[in-house]
Motif scaffolding. Structure first.
Motif, PDB file in Angstrom:
ATOM      1  N   ARG A   1       9.612   8.304   0.822  1.00  0.00           N
ATOM      2  CA  ARG A   1       9.687   8.472   2.267  1.00  0.00           C
ATOM      3  C   ARG A   1      10.983   7.913   2.849  1.00  0.00           C
ATOM      4  O   ARG A   1      11.662   8.559   3.633  1.00  0.00           O
ATOM      5  CB  ARG A   1       8.500   7.790   2.942  1.00  0.00           C
ATOM      6  N   ALA A   2      11.323   6.688   2.476  1.00  0.00           N
ATOM      7  CA  ALA A   2      12.532   6.057   3.015  1.00  0.00           C
ATOM      8  C   ALA A   2      12.944   4.903   2.115  1.00  0.00           C
ATOM      9  O   ALA A   2      12.147   4.394   1.314  1.00  0.00           O
ATOM     10  CB  ALA A   2      12.301   5.557   4.440  1.00  0.00           C
ATOM     11  N   VAL A   3      14.203   4.493   2.255  1.00  0.00           N
ATOM     12  CA  VAL A   3      14.735   3.344   1.531  1.00  0.00           C
ATOM     13  C   VAL A   3      15.427   2.435   2.542  1.00  0.00           C
ATOM     14  O   VAL A   3      16.134   2.924   3.433  1.00  0.00           O
ATOM     15  CB  VAL A   3      15.748   3.767   0.448  1.00  0.00           C
ATOM     16  N   GLY A   4      15.212   1.149   2.427  1.00  0.00           N
ATOM     17  CA  GLY A   4      15.851   0.217   3.354  1.00  0.00           C
ATOM     18  C   GLY A   4      16.182  -1.101   2.701  1.00  0.00           C
ATOM     19  O   GLY A   4      15.541  -1.501   1.724  1.00  0.00           O
ATOM     20  N   VAL A   5      17.185  -1.765   3.224  1.00  0.00           N
ATOM     21  CA  VAL A   5      17.549  -3.092   2.748  1.00  0.00           C
ATOM     22  C   VAL A   5      17.937  -3.939   3.950  1.00  0.00           C
ATOM     23  O   VAL A   5      18.536  -3.442   4.910  1.00  0.00           O
ATOM     24  CB  VAL A   5      18.714  -3.025   1.735  1.00  0.00           C
ATOM     25  N   SER A   6      17.557  -5.190   3.927  1.00  0.00           N
ATOM     26  CA  SER A   6      17.905  -6.087   5.026  1.00  0.00           C
ATOM     27  C   SER A   6      18.058  -7.498   4.480  1.00  0.00           C
ATOM     28  O   SER A   6      17.430  -7.866   3.482  1.00  0.00           O
ATOM     29  CB  SER A   6      16.832  -6.067   6.119  1.00  0.00           C
TER      30      SER A   6
ATOM     31  N   ALA B   1       0.814  -1.209   0.000  1.00  0.00           N
ATOM     32  CA  ALA B   1       0.000   0.000   0.000  1.00  0.00           C
ATOM     33  C   ALA B   1       0.848   1.260   0.000  1.00  0.00           C
ATOM     34  O   ALA B   1       0.454   2.288  -0.554  1.00  0.00           O
ATOM     35  CB  ALA B   1      -0.938  -0.004   1.211  1.00  0.00           C
ATOM     36  N   ASP B   2       2.038   1.205   0.622  1.00  0.00           N
ATOM     37  CA  ASP B   2       2.877   2.399   0.700  1.00  0.00           C
ATOM     38  C   ASP B   2       4.335   2.139   0.345  1.00  0.00           C
ATOM     39  O   ASP B   2       5.210   2.921   0.664  1.00  0.00           O
ATOM     40  CB  ASP B   2       2.806   3.000   2.099  1.00  0.00           C
ATOM     41  N   HIS B   3       4.610   1.017  -0.343  1.00  0.00           N
ATOM     42  CA  HIS B   3       6.001   0.721  -0.670  1.00  0.00           C
ATOM     43  C   HIS B   3       6.105  -0.224  -1.859  1.00  0.00           C
ATOM     44  O   HIS B   3       5.156  -0.937  -2.197  1.00  0.00           O
ATOM     45  CB  HIS B   3       6.724   0.099   0.530  1.00  0.00           C
TER      46      HIS B   3
ATOM     47  N   THR C   1      11.338   1.977  16.284  1.00  0.00           N
ATOM     48  CA  THR C   1       9.899   2.201  16.473  1.00  0.00           C
ATOM     49  C   THR C   1       9.326   3.166  15.447  1.00  0.00           C
ATOM     50  O   THR C   1       8.106   3.353  15.390  1.00  0.00           O
ATOM     51  CB  THR C   1       9.628   2.763  17.878  1.00  0.00           C
ATOM     52  N   VAL C   2      10.173   3.801  14.646  1.00  0.00           N
ATOM     53  CA  VAL C   2       9.711   4.762  13.640  1.00  0.00           C
ATOM     54  C   VAL C   2       9.015   4.015  12.510  1.00  0.00           C
ATOM     55  O   VAL C   2       9.542   3.044  11.966  1.00  0.00           O
ATOM     56  CB  VAL C   2      10.895   5.587  13.096  1.00  0.00           C
ATOM     57  N   ASP C   3       7.840   4.486  12.131  1.00  0.00           N
ATOM     58  CA  ASP C   3       7.036   3.792  11.131  1.00  0.00           C
ATOM     59  C   ASP C   3       7.773   3.658   9.799  1.00  0.00           C
ATOM     60  O   ASP C   3       7.734   2.599   9.161  1.00  0.00           O
ATOM     61  CB  ASP C   3       5.712   4.528  10.928  1.00  0.00           C
ATOM     62  N   ALA C   4       8.432   4.720   9.367  1.00  0.00           N
ATOM     63  CA  ALA C   4       9.148   4.670   8.089  1.00  0.00           C
ATOM     64  C   ALA C   4      10.227   3.600   8.115  1.00  0.00           C
ATOM     65  O   ALA C   4      10.430   2.880   7.129  1.00  0.00           O
ATOM     66  CB  ALA C   4       9.758   6.035   7.776  1.00  0.00           C
TER      67      ALA C   4
ATOM     68  N   VAL D   1      11.394   0.534  -1.005  1.00  0.00           N
ATOM     69  CA  VAL D   1      11.263   1.983  -1.133  1.00  0.00           C
ATOM     70  C   VAL D   1       9.853   2.332  -0.691  1.00  0.00           C
ATOM     71  O   VAL D   1       8.875   1.811  -1.244  1.00  0.00           O
ATOM     72  CB  VAL D   1      11.490   2.449  -2.581  1.00  0.00           C
ATOM     73  N   SER D   2       9.722   3.201   0.316  1.00  0.00           N
ATOM     74  CA  SER D   2       8.395   3.582   0.801  1.00  0.00           C
ATOM     75  C   SER D   2       8.034   4.981   0.328  1.00  0.00           C
ATOM     76  O   SER D   2       8.902   5.785  -0.027  1.00  0.00           O
ATOM     77  CB  SER D   2       8.331   3.507   2.332  1.00  0.00           C
ATOM     78  N   PHE D   3       6.736   5.260   0.327  1.00  0.00           N
ATOM     79  CA  PHE D   3       6.204   6.510  -0.195  1.00  0.00           C
ATOM     80  C   PHE D   3       5.415   7.247   0.882  1.00  0.00           C
ATOM     81  O   PHE D   3       4.819   6.628   1.768  1.00  0.00           O
ATOM     82  CB  PHE D   3       5.294   6.235  -1.392  1.00  0.00           C
ATOM     83  N   ASP D   4       5.403   8.570   0.787  1.00  0.00           N
ATOM     84  CA  ASP D   4       4.623   9.383   1.723  1.00  0.00           C
ATOM     85  C   ASP D   4       3.136   9.186   1.480  1.00  0.00           C
ATOM     86  O   ASP D   4       2.711   8.917   0.355  1.00  0.00           O
ATOM     87  CB  ASP D   4       4.978  10.857   1.542  1.00  0.00           C
TER      88      ASP D   4
END
Length: 658
Positions: free
Chosen positions: A636-641, A295-297, A586-589, A655-658
């Protein structure tokens, strides 16, 4: 739906007749067809070409697992060693998610001249794009919609046994096959064989149907035989494929899979086969991936099947240190460190250093290092066997003349005169390193002293290693390591393993970056690293490093201890913050783009919103160009794990979106 037509083995005349009521036996082998003219690759023609771009346009596609009939892997044989699939199911939630995310970019639909509404037909979008390109005269509503389904795939099968190649001596090439979901087999066959204004269509023998899919092959393969093989043993039931897809999870918008061992067998004699064989020897078995839309990424997921020796270093050491960073973190990257991997990398570094120079930790040595024990100069036909102490000037000049050894300083911003000097110095250094004769350079050093050219190279130029100011010159790799321990009490690679610990994180905070003009040094930026490891050993290492810095006239490192390790930072305030337990986890992004922080072996995070805010503040202050921010603003943010589950390494890039 019409009954799928079947085909007998190839008629040497090239003529085909459908048997009356006959069906190809499930055990029928894949049969070679004698082509009427030479073609390479996949002969798809118009309708099939249009269908192929459904795969090429898969970045816009998605299908749910629980709708739309069988997946393409059910219609393909288990002999396939590579596979790419897309799904254009318009009822899928992810398709709507994708279109809504795409619409967050301003003017994207207008710029691409496509329909990105939630109810858009992605099949029509792709076919219309083909028509607009001018490569095909094709109308979606008339030529494609009556028969096309919502899923498509390309698989690669082993070469046809006994097949010939265009160039004598070349190994037969693997055979691709396209699987297209269809709703009307009769209309599909007519369209695929017609070409749809895109060129020659497929021949009857190249088209067969099974499980609601049209299979399209090259002229070397009978499509009906591929369908029969798939009925007998579908790719979906292949143990390695099934295990990899289970580990991967939702196949999402587009998915792919490759069996490395199967590829080695199929590509025997082909370019790249040796590299694949080396990968399997090292423990790699398979690779799978999927693109998904939330929905947001957006997410790219990768599953790598491998042996324990490959996966062991990737095992996570508890929850990633990223979760305990300050909420204001702009960028951070954490890694789990396997001591055995450090030893292995150190051994490789030692081998590399010994191969490329005799002056400690870097630099090129004599002509032996450049040329090797057995080398060839194609332009001069100079050949030598055995060990070379040095190369002759002629041999070195031939090497210097090779394009790959030429200096490219065109983008250095030098004047013509400076470029001449730089090129001359490079040529002299190359020749000196190749021949082992440094006398010309030694004599030339005095010429530069006090001149403008000295500014280009520095006032203190040397032909030795970068470590010459600290250590004696002419040392080999291990000799340098021994000298570091003797002189500075640095014990490598043990101290390196101590420094990295069980887990290490490097972080940059967003605080204070709104006005970069006020940054006068590293202390004005919140930058640091935190290590989980042997606390006593870390403190001992820090003390020895600080002693070296003090002896050199520099300041000690800014550090702080934690309950399970050590922090080193650019200033005391940030060191104290890193030593505490922050709440980034704990940050949502963060939780959206790094969903597997618990047990993640490696992870990274970038706060794009914070980056955008910093950029705007600095651009407002300087009056710079801010047009590019429009492309970043929706993000909004980018992450990799990455983490290990069973016999697979799972990596997620989001990749997430506002």
């Amino acid at each position: 739906m019409t009954t799928p037509p079947t085909f007998p083995p190839a008629d040497p005349s090239g003529a085909w007749q459908q048997p009356a009521g006959g069906a190809t036996p499930a055990s029928a082998p894949v049969t070679t067809v004698k082509p009427s003219r030479l073609r390479t690759g996949l002969v798809l023609g118009g309708a099939a070409t249009a269908a192929l771009v459904l795969v090429g346009g898969g970045v816009f596609a998605y299908g749910a697992l629980d709708g739309g009939g069988a997946q393409p892997e059910a219609a393909l044989p288990d002999t396939a060693f590579a596979y790419v699939r897309v799904d254009l199911d318009p009822s899928a939630t992810q398709k709507v998610n994708l279109l809504r995310l795409a619409n967050r970019f301003p003017d994207l639909a207008a710029d691409l001249d496509v329909d990105l509404r939630d109810d858009a037909d992605l099949r029509k979008l792709v076919v219309d794009a083909i028509a607009k390109s001018g490569t095909c005269e094709i109308d979606y509503a008339t030529d494609v919609e009556p028969w096309i389904g919502r899923r498509a795939a390309i698989a690669v099968l082993p070469p046809v046994e006994g097949a010939t190649t265009r160039d004598a001596g070349d190994a037969p090439e693997p055979e691709p096959v396209v699987a297209l979901q269809v709703t009307d087999e009769g209309a599909a066959r007519a369209a695929i064989e017609s070409g749809l204004g895109c060129g020659d269509g497929a021949k009857p023998a190249q088209v067969a149907f099974t499980d609601g899919y049209a299979l399209i092959t090259s002229e070397k393969v009978v499509a009906a035989d591929v369908a029969a093989a798939a009925k007998k043993a579908p790719l979906a039931d292949a143990p390695q494929f099934a295990a990899d897809m289970k580990a991967l999870g939702d196949p999402g918008l587009i998915s792919y899979w490759a069996d490395v061992e199967g590829a080695i067998t199929a590509l025997e004699g082909q370019k790249g086969a040796e590299e694949l064989d080396a990968a399997v020897t090292q423990g790699l078995r398979s690779v799978a991936g999927a693109a998904r839309a939330g929905a947001d990424h957006l997410e790219l997921a990768i599953a790598v099947g491998a042996d324990e020796k490959v996966l062991a270093p990737m095992e996570g050491a508890g929850t990633s240190l990223l979760t305990g960073l300050p909420e204001s973190t702009l960028f951070a990257s954490s890694a789990t460190v396997d001591p055995a991997s450090v030893d292995q990398l150190w051994e490789q570094l030692s081998t590399l250093a010994d191969a490329y120079g005799s002056s400690g930790l870097g630099g090129l040595g004599s002509g032996e290092d450049l040329l090797g024990d057995d080398w060839t100069l194609s332009s001069h036909e100079v050949r030598t066997a055995g060990t070379l102490a040095t190369a002759t000037e002629a041999e070195c000049a031939a090497l210097l003349a090779l394009p790959e050894n030429a200096l490219d300083a065109s983008d250095w911003g030098l004047t013509p005169e400076e470029l001449v000097e730089v090129t001359r110095s490079y040529d002299e250094s190359f020749m000196a390193g190749c021949t082992g004769d440094y006398s010309a350079i030694d004599e030339g050093l005095d010429t530069y002293e006090g001149t403008e050219e000295a500014d280009l190279f520095g006032d203190d130029r040397s032909t030795g290693s970068a470590t010459d100011d600290l250590l004696p010159s002419g040392l080999g790799f291990q000799e340098t390591v021994d000298e570091l321990e003797k002189t500075y009490d640095l014990r490598l690679p043990e101290d390196l393993k101590t420094l990295l610990g069980e887990q290490v994180v490097v972080a940059l905070d967003s605080a204070g970056l709104d006005d970069v003009s006020s940054v006068t040094g590293l202390a004005d930026v919140d930058l640091g690293a935190r290590t989980i490891g042997d606390k006593a050993a870390l403190e001992d290492l820090l003390g020895r490093i600080d002693a070296i810095l003090v002896d050199a006239g520099a300041e000690k490192l800014t550090s702080a201890t934690t309950k399970d390790g050590l922090v080193v930072a650019s200033n005391e305030a940030y060191a104290a913050r890193l030593a505490q337990d922050g709440k980034l986890g704990t940050v949502d992004a963060f939780r959206t783009v790094v969903p597997d922080a618990k047990g993640a072996a490696n992870a990274a995070y970038l706060d794009v919103d914070a980056l955008e805010s910093i950029a705007r503040a600095n651009i407002d202050a300087t009056g710079g160009d801010d047009s590019w921010i429009a492309y970043v603003e929706p993000l909004r943010a980018v992450g990799v794990s990455s983490r290990v589950v069973g016999d697979h390494s799972l990596t997620s890039l989001r990749v997430s979106f506002d």
